[in-house]
Design an enzyme around this catalytic site. Structure first.
Site, PDB file in Angstrom:
ATOM      1  N   ALA A  62       0.753  -1.251  -0.080  1.00 14.62           N
ATOM      2  CA  ALA A  62      -0.052  -0.009  -0.012  1.00 14.62           C
ATOM      3  C   ALA A  62       0.829   1.275   0.150  1.00 14.62           C
ATOM      4  CB  ALA A  62      -0.877  -0.026   0.930  1.00 14.62           C
ATOM      5  N   GLU A 104      -1.788  -9.411  -3.238  1.00 16.62           N
ATOM      6  CA  GLU A 104      -3.134  -9.614  -3.517  1.00 16.62           C
ATOM      7  C   GLU A 104      -3.438  -9.272  -5.001  1.00 16.62           C
ATOM      8  OE1 GLU A 104      -5.496  -8.848   0.343  1.00 16.62           O
ATOM      9  OE2 GLU A 104      -4.347  -7.175  -0.308  1.00 16.62           O
ATOM     10  N   GLU A 124       0.715  -7.922   6.318  1.00 13.38           N
ATOM     11  CA  GLU A 124      -0.210  -7.066   7.176  1.00 13.38           C
ATOM     12  C   GLU A 124      -0.408  -7.346   8.626  1.00 13.38           C
ATOM     13  OE1 GLU A 124      -1.520  -7.021   2.939  1.00 13.38           O
ATOM     14  OE2 GLU A 124      -0.676  -8.439   4.281  1.00 13.38           O
TER      15      GLU A 124
END
Length: 633
Positions: A62, A104, A124
């Site tokens: 991210a 992902e 994560e």
């Protein structure tokens, strides 16, 4: 500027992500990638799409600059649904790292090719979260819940070779990863409609679920107080028991809840603090570390031996030096015994044990340090001893060699004054046991060369440590705060608490060990020597040392350690000694609640941390947190 370039290789479209430095999944990249996927999907001349990346990373995860801000479309789950739902096969060409949302993205593709140097992971959990864009649902469907769960629980990335073994990628190549991905895309085209992970349940067998549930039960025992671990169990269980869409909804609800959880926020604070410590104030990227090919450690006691093991474990030859043969023999025997325990547990192969032992050269006499690029002194915590060593090293070590002291408390410039090269002298404070504990306080005194500090930081990472640069001053950061807690713990004993009550309050709060168990592990004589050198006293601690009860290494300390036990038992004789000292000081003993104990132990530490920041001994508040997490559990 567009972050995705779309080109054609015959009937195969290649969408190349280019969002330096690590291709983070910010809003612009999500938007451009969604557009590229849609354009390729609507082009009748395109049969498949390869998602590749420029630079050293595929997608590192991210965009952290978006954390804490309102989400902006297109959202990552929607982008991944579009990739997966495309009527044309999509293949990920993974070079470098594919982490978090990056993996992902790859999971939403219909095939995956990795370069041999690639690393793939869903980290994560280290941010107090779980994968939030379908990772907990797609990964179990691809490789099975029993393999997917531990990978996500650890958060550690796997190598390309391991990813191939797991079934996470279809192919690993040492050549052109994009060319290999194009070839796989053509193969998928010949097979017809692409297979989507949402439809893949072949790995989710009853045996797989049984193994997963056993792993989940074990994780609950070990990490039941960690909200992200419990959420991960629930999300993976949803992948095993629910249809894909319902599992996605469970994952999203858990992810959203974790975002607001204060414990999860604390773990994200830790994650960012760990990134910050890499930036040393005043030292830029132009400062290059000195090469370290050989090391020497002076002192073969518990600390010196552990430090020597750190070098051997990293593949760096190290000379371990003592003043007498009996001492070096004892040190080497202790090291061999530790390695032997690792072999017995199955965490080390006999071949690797032998390889590491061969990297440690025992020697008698300080002259053996002559060829070392770095010398670490790990002698007794007495200034006179350390000055004598550094004075002797001045005439022995080669020009440019770094001289480091493993002192826990003492003034580095005073140590450095014993030789003529203070610019090459700094502190490298390892934590006990040095071969296990991650923290390395790098003490930066005034006048030390910048490249010496940079070398110590780089070496610390090479040794598998978490290096934090701190300023010079008694106890530096960690032990300066620890001294406040140690004094408070001593006062609690005299006032009426017992060692197991004090330790129990701290372990109940979240520490892995209490102050008295930790002192027994490190050796009570270390603090005793330090107090004597400073003219300080501690009635209970001194009395215990005067009895020769130095902790685990003597079988007795604040606790009893029968037959070499690692966990202590209450010692009635110690408790009677404490009561006697209370009486001698005219103190009427009373009971304390766990809350009372915590306030008396932790509040002085917080205050001392504030003073450390005011004085500039620590550069940032997060540096102090990283020190206490990694050095004191």
């Amino acid at each position: 500027m567009e972050t995705v370039r779309l080109a054609r290789h015959g009937e195969i479209a290649i969408a190349t992500i280019d969002n330096p430095p690590v291709n983070a999944l910010g809003q612009a990249l999500r938007s451009d990638l969604a557009r590229a996927v849609a354009d390729a999907g609507s082009d009748p001349g395109i049969a498949a799409i390869v998602i590749a990346a420029a630079g050293r990373a595929f997608i590192a995860g991210a965009d952290f600059s978006e954390f804490g801000k309102p989400p902006v479309a297109p959202f990552l789950p929607d982008l991944l649904d579009a990739i997966e739902a495309s009527p044309k096969p999509g293949v990920a060409a993974i070079q470098g790292v594919a982490l978090g949302g990056g993996l992902e993205v790859a999971l939403s593709c219909h095939g995956r090719v990795a370069s041999s140097a690639a690393m793939l992971g869903l980290p994560e959990v280290k941010l107090g979260l779980i994968p939030g864009a379908g990772g907990t649902q797609r990964l179990p469907r691809l490789i099975g819940a029993a393999k997917a769960f531990p990978m996500m629980l650890s958060g550690e990335p796997v190598t390309a070779g391991r990813a191939l073994e797991l079934g996470l990628v279809d192919e690993v190549t040492g050549g052109d990863v994009v060319a290999a991905a194009v070839a796989l895309a053509r193969t998928l085209v010949t097979r017809g409609a692409p297979v989507r992970q949402r439809d893949a349940t072949v790995r989710l067998t009853s045996a797989d679920r049984e193994t997963f549930e056993a792993l989940a039960a074990d994780a609950t025992k070990k990490s039941g107080d960690m909200p992200n671990a419990m959420a991960l169990i629930e999300a993976v269980r949803a992948a095993v028991t629910l249809p894909f869409a319902e599992g996605l909804a469970v994952e999203r609800a858990l992810f959203t809840k974790l975002l607001a959880d204060p414990r999860s926020k604390a773990l994200r604070h830790v994650f960012f603090a760990e990134r910050e410590i890499a930036r040393v104030p005043g030292i830029g990227s132009e400062v290059k570390p000195r090469p370290i090919a050989k090391a020497a450690v002076i002192g073969a006691g518990t600390m010196g031996g552990g430090i020597a093991m750190c070098f051997a474990n990293a593949g760096i030859p190290v000379t371990l030096i003592e003043t007498q043969k009996a001492q070096i023999d004892n040190g080497m025997n202790r090291i061999a015994a530790i390695y032997e325990m690792s072999v017995a547990r199955g965490s080390l192969t006999p071949a690797l044990r032998d390889q590491r032992l061969a990297l440690i050269t025992p020697a008698v006499g300080i002259a053996a340090a002559a060829k070392a690029d770095i010398v670490i002194e790990a002698a007794f915590e007495e200034m006179g001893v350390k000055q004598q060593i550094f004075s002797a090293l001045d005439a022995i070590v080669k020009p440019g060699a770094i001289l480091a002291s493993n002192t826990s408390y003492l003034d580095i410039p005073t140590i450095a004054a014993a030789n003529t090269r203070p610019a090459d002298v700094l502190g490298m404070h390892f934590f006990s046991p040095a071969n296990v504990m991650k923290l390395l306080e790098i003490v930066r005194p005034a006048g030390v060369a910048d490249d010496v500090v940079a070398t110590a930081v780089a070496l610390g990472r090479r040794l598998g440590k978490v290096p934090v640069v701190v300023g010079n001053g008694f106890g530096f950061v960690g032990n300066r705060m620890l001294e406040q807690r140690t004094r408070a713990a001593e006062r609690l004993l005299i006032a009426g608490a017992l060692p197991h009550e004090v330790d129990g309050a701290l372990t109940g709060f979240g520490f892995k060990m209490g102050p008295f168990a930790m002192s027994d592990l490190a050796g009570n004589d270390i603090g005793w020597r330090t107090r004597k050198s400073r003219g300080k006293t501690a009635a209970v601690a001194d009395a215990i040392c005067e009895c020769g009860w130095f902790g685990q290494k003597t079988g007795r300390g604040y606790y009893l350690y029968p037959d070499g036990a690692r966990s202590g038992e209450r010692d009635p004789e110690v408790e009677a000694l404490i009561a006697r000292i209370s009486a001698e000081q005219g103190v009427t003993r009373r009971n304390f609640t766990a809350e009372d104990i915590l306030a008396r132990l932790l509040d002085p530490m917080v205050n001392e941390g504030a003073r450390i920041l005011e004085e500039g001994i620590a550069a940032r508040p997060g540096d102090i947190d990283i020190i206490w997490l990694n050095g004191y559990n």
